[in-house]
Design an enzyme around this catalytic site. Sequence first.
Site, PDB file in Angstrom:
ATOM      1  N   THR A   4     -39.701  19.054 -47.671  1.00  0.00           N
ATOM      2  CA  THR A   4     -41.010  18.883 -47.043  1.00  0.00           C
ATOM      3  C   THR A   4     -41.144  19.851 -45.875  1.00  0.00           C
ATOM      4  O   THR A   4     -42.254  20.194 -45.480  1.00  0.00           O
ATOM      5  CB  THR A   4     -41.217  17.444 -46.527  1.00  0.00           C
ATOM      6  OG1 THR A   4     -40.063  17.070 -45.742  1.00  0.00           O
ATOM      7  CG2 THR A   4     -41.406  16.469 -47.671  1.00  0.00           C
ATOM      8  N   HIS A  64     -34.787  10.122 -54.929  1.00  0.00           N
ATOM      9  CA  HIS A  64     -34.821  11.265 -54.014  1.00  0.00           C
ATOM     10  C   HIS A  64     -33.739  12.291 -54.257  1.00  0.00           C
ATOM     11  O   HIS A  64     -33.691  13.300 -53.558  1.00  0.00           O
ATOM     12  CB  HIS A  64     -34.699  10.802 -52.567  1.00  0.00           C
ATOM     13  CG  HIS A  64     -35.951  10.213 -52.017  1.00  0.00           C
ATOM     14  ND1 HIS A  64     -36.926  10.978 -51.419  1.00  0.00           N
ATOM     15  CD2 HIS A  64     -36.408   8.950 -52.007  1.00  0.00           C
ATOM     16  CE1 HIS A  64     -37.918  10.189 -51.032  1.00  0.00           C
ATOM     17  NE2 HIS A  64     -37.628   8.950 -51.389  1.00  0.00           N
ATOM     18  N   LYS A  79     -44.414  22.205 -44.223  1.00  0.00           N
ATOM     19  CA  LYS A  79     -44.821  22.325 -42.815  1.00  0.00           C
ATOM     20  C   LYS A  79     -44.895  23.788 -42.410  1.00  0.00           C
ATOM     21  O   LYS A  79     -45.788  24.205 -41.667  1.00  0.00           O
ATOM     22  CB  LYS A  79     -43.839  21.578 -41.906  1.00  0.00           C
ATOM     23  CG  LYS A  79     -43.712  20.092 -42.212  1.00  0.00           C
ATOM     24  CD  LYS A  79     -42.504  19.478 -41.471  1.00  0.00           C
ATOM     25  CE  LYS A  79     -42.049  18.185 -42.087  1.00  0.00           C
ATOM     26  NZ  LYS A  79     -40.702  17.779 -41.636  1.00  0.00           N
ATOM     27  N   LYS A 131     -33.188  22.301 -40.990  1.00  0.00           N
ATOM     28  CA  LYS A 131     -33.035  21.180 -41.916  1.00  0.00           C
ATOM     29  C   LYS A 131     -31.613  20.668 -41.747  1.00  0.00           C
ATOM     30  O   LYS A 131     -30.807  21.304 -41.058  1.00  0.00           O
ATOM     31  CB  LYS A 131     -33.273  21.630 -43.357  1.00  0.00           C
ATOM     32  CG  LYS A 131     -32.529  22.941 -43.734  1.00  0.00           C
ATOM     33  CD  LYS A 131     -32.816  23.390 -45.165  1.00  0.00           C
ATOM     34  CE  LYS A 131     -34.143  24.048 -45.343  1.00  0.00           C
ATOM     35  NZ  LYS A 131     -35.012  23.371 -46.279  1.00  0.00           N
ATOM     36  N   ARG A 132     -31.295  19.510 -42.339  1.00  0.00           N
ATOM     37  CA  ARG A 132     -29.921  19.050 -42.273  1.00  0.00           C
ATOM     38  C   ARG A 132     -28.982  20.139 -42.774  1.00  0.00           C
ATOM     39  O   ARG A 132     -29.344  20.930 -43.647  1.00  0.00           O
ATOM     40  CB  ARG A 132     -29.752  17.773 -43.123  1.00  0.00           C
ATOM     41  CG  ARG A 132     -30.379  16.552 -42.496  1.00  0.00           C
ATOM     42  CD  ARG A 132     -29.809  16.230 -41.133  1.00  0.00           C
ATOM     43  NE  ARG A 132     -28.443  15.794 -41.238  1.00  0.00           N
ATOM     44  CZ  ARG A 132     -28.029  14.533 -41.104  1.00  0.00           C
ATOM     45  NH1 ARG A 132     -28.916  13.572 -40.834  1.00  0.00           N
ATOM     46  NH2 ARG A 132     -26.759  14.216 -41.219  1.00  0.00           N
ATOM     47  N   LYS A 180     -27.992  23.278 -49.306  1.00  0.00           N
ATOM     48  CA  LYS A 180     -29.128  23.937 -48.647  1.00  0.00           C
ATOM     49  C   LYS A 180     -28.791  25.385 -48.272  1.00  0.00           C
ATOM     50  O   LYS A 180     -29.658  26.166 -47.917  1.00  0.00           O
ATOM     51  CB  LYS A 180     -29.571  23.141 -47.417  1.00  0.00           C
ATOM     52  CG  LYS A 180     -30.201  21.777 -47.773  1.00  0.00           C
ATOM     53  CD  LYS A 180     -30.560  20.996 -46.516  1.00  0.00           C
ATOM     54  CE  LYS A 180     -31.120  19.612 -46.782  1.00  0.00           C
ATOM     55  NZ  LYS A 180     -32.582  19.612 -47.065  1.00  0.00           N
TER      56      LYS A 180
HETATM   57  C1  LIG Z   1     -39.466  17.831 -42.274  1.00  0.00           C
HETATM   58  C2  LIG Z   1     -38.209  17.471 -41.613  1.00  0.00           C
HETATM   59  C3  LIG Z   1     -37.018  17.412 -42.347  1.00  0.00           C
HETATM   60  C4  LIG Z   1     -36.949  17.778 -43.811  1.00  0.00           C
HETATM   61  O1  LIG Z   1     -36.711  19.164 -43.932  1.00  0.00           O
HETATM   62  P1  LIG Z   1     -36.281  19.821 -45.328  1.00  0.00           P
HETATM   63  O2  LIG Z   1     -36.368  21.271 -45.051  1.00  0.00           O
HETATM   64  O3  LIG Z   1     -37.303  19.386 -46.336  1.00  0.00           O
HETATM   65  O4  LIG Z   1     -34.917  19.362 -45.637  1.00  0.00           O
HETATM   66  C5  LIG Z   1     -35.849  17.079 -41.684  1.00  0.00           C
HETATM   67  N1  LIG Z   1     -35.852  16.800 -40.366  1.00  0.00           N
HETATM   68  C6  LIG Z   1     -36.976  16.859 -39.627  1.00  0.00           C
HETATM   69  C7  LIG Z   1     -36.899  16.574 -38.170  1.00  0.00           C
HETATM   70  C8  LIG Z   1     -38.191  17.190 -40.216  1.00  0.00           C
HETATM   71  O5  LIG Z   1     -39.297  17.221 -39.470  1.00  0.00           O
END
Ligand SMILES: *Cc1c(COP(=O)(O)O)cnc(C)c1O
Length: 821
Positions: free
Chosen positions: A668, A369, A672, A560-561, A566
Amino acid sequence: MNQQQDGLPRPEPRKFDAEILSKEIVERLTYRVGKDAANAHKHDWLHAVILVIRDRIIDAWIRTKKEFHDDKGKRVYYLSLEFLIGRLMRDAVSNMEMLDQMQEALASLGADLDVVAELEPDAALGNGGLGRLAACFMESMATVGVPAYGYGIRYVNGMFRQEISDGWQVELPETWLAHGNPWEFERRECSYEIGFAGKVEAAEQTLGTPGKMTWSPQERVVATPYDTPIVGWRGNQVNTLRLWSAQPIDPILLDKFNAGEHQGALRESNRASSLTRVLYPADSSIAGQSLRLRQEYFFTSASIQDIVRRHIQDFGDIKTLHERASIQLNDTHPAVGVAELVRLLVDEHDVEFEEAWDIARKTFSYTNHTLLPEALESWPVPLFERLLPRHMQLVYAINAHILKQVRKSEKISEEAVSAISLIDESGERRVRMGNLAFVGSHKVNGVSALHTDLMKQTVFKDLHSLYPERINNKTNGVTFRRWLMQCNSELTHLIEDAIGPAFKDDAERLADLNKFADDAAFQEQFLAVKFKKKEQLTTHLRDYCGVRIDPNAMFDIQIKRIHEYKRQLLNIVHAVALYDQIRSHPEKDWAPRVKIFGGKAASSYHNAKLTIKLANDVAQVINQDPAVQGLLKVVFVPNYNVSQAEWLFPAADLSEQISTAGMEASGTGNMKFQVNGAITIGTLDGANVEIKEHVGDDNIVIFGMDADEVTARRAGGYNPRDVIEGSPELKQALTAIQTGTFSPDDPFRYQGLIDGIVEHDWFMVAADFGSYANAQRHVDEIWKDKKTWARMAIKNTANAGFFSSDRTIRQYAEDIWKVGL
Ligand SMILES: *Cc1c(COP(=O)(O)O)cnc(C)c1O
């Protein structure tokens, strides 16, 4: 199993009469919760509703288990230290196709499904993307018909709850089990003993060979499973998520207790239960503490003992394990399982080492990952040896076996040999879990095309040249049931009205929407749905955190985190620059924006926590300045989790995917956003590259350096000072932050953060700023042209089909697990 694939008609949709459901709810409320309707608390209603759904799921669950058993086919075991599940109620009602009837049933009882659903705790047994991927995969495996079990840890305290106090992140324990958990079933009869430390003795005359040994652990705990049913789409299959909880063998040592030594008696009990108490809240970095290794071994050993027991029970002969079981390692966290399976085969089932190794390698596969060095797990040899003495021996035996093979091929250099070794000898000796997972697996995959290529060129370069068939790509995906159909029923209905319902069973059918991209009436309907979702988010944020935003503005979202790679900092610096620009040129036709941030920082990650404070400080100043009112607003949404995500993705206009190229394995969140019709502004990183290929160059806004350019720039003596001097806009923004414009109470607060950009800029914030700012002005232009925006947004939804986790799972099933569907 899934009937659609073999061309057979589906069974008639089960009829769930609202009247029957409401009777059942009252019945469960009375006899299972023990309340009458008049006195029931809101949580009692939730509990009763879940029990009604659960009872229906159980029928399908038992049928599925019987099918697996009779079928005698191969089973898939997905081992993951994290499952970021979120709420399950809507998922279950929706996948059981009883949403409308349940709504009606509750309404007839004077309750509202949406209100009841909001009471369910958000199960956050994970940090971010990796854990959410595991949750999406569980749902997709049940949907496409993979006979699968998920294995993980039942943390008592999952991800911390984030509060924002005076702009700072405050971490509070989340008690998701406080009201009990009606979804889980304790299975005491399937408990296992897990050992730690102690000594190893040769069993017979096998000294000096990796032969049979006897390990006498010094410490033992019991792993007890809790099973949660995972319903696939249309309720056709129900799989099991089995989470382990640690219990002491002897709850209290009665002799000690009676002798008055209460502390000592309770110590062992506490030590055991503390094993599964908390989730490590660090994302993309490792703590390297012994509790973490103990957690990893605990859940992996319990899972593998369970898999072995089930195999022997069903098939008798342990030597056929690889024909009936595929074990997927979600990152290296369960990689110690390779040594554990070899140990069980050699020490407990009398299999020769070489054959045991062969069985293990054919059974395991591994998903990588991350390429970030700080996230590649390795354990100091002394720690590993003390905690897992038998596994240490086996790691040495495996290493010797591999290196012997490797040295037979003459082409290999000594340098390559030391890169391949399971032991890192470069400093303090360490066990490399990535190498163990690689050599112990028959397939190793990356999570996007770019990331898989980079894996071959970087971390696994030497292993890849030795085993060129092993690395393969499986681009991540997300489940469209949760991330489109449940969180955006309005868009789902619009799509269904346009192209019919086929996309609900086959996400690729979303492509039928392409023909509506230029249809003026459809464009208006599409924008109307987006506006509705933005209004809902507006109301939600008002109630949730007291923030007022205008749904007419562009919702520009980065959730995101919080991590330097990022680049939330790039986004904030741009917000500051834009703030300056608007004030300098108020006469221009600015596109009104609301910049929304959300995300948690690891508790020990100083710069990430400071970035949260900066976002809040910048928000404080900008939001109070009448000069930019109605044009720019900055919002930080506290406690970003799956439930908040379900509000945010459907309401987004612009998706920020702006990581330093080469550093985000896939992402991911980007998917979304896409399926919900947001336009991406992003770098050519992770799955953004593939999103661009699917939506077309005209329907995404790409900026910045690509991965090769980042590498070259870092190698070529990059000096961020030159870039900053050449850009008055950037210089002004950085200076403002650095000199306390946003932190008058503590003018030096951001000195260090900005110095990082000025002095080395590892994450290329300055280097990419100009390109990013230009891209944002281009986004403004598109925003003002509603037809173009609508066309681009529709194109994003229409071409999201590839990013369904159903596709990802089918590829794993075909290429890695070899399970026929
Ligand atoms: C999808 C998701 C992530 C991953 O987000 P990235 O933008 O791909 O880092 C992290 N936390 C939650 C709650 C999510 O639904």
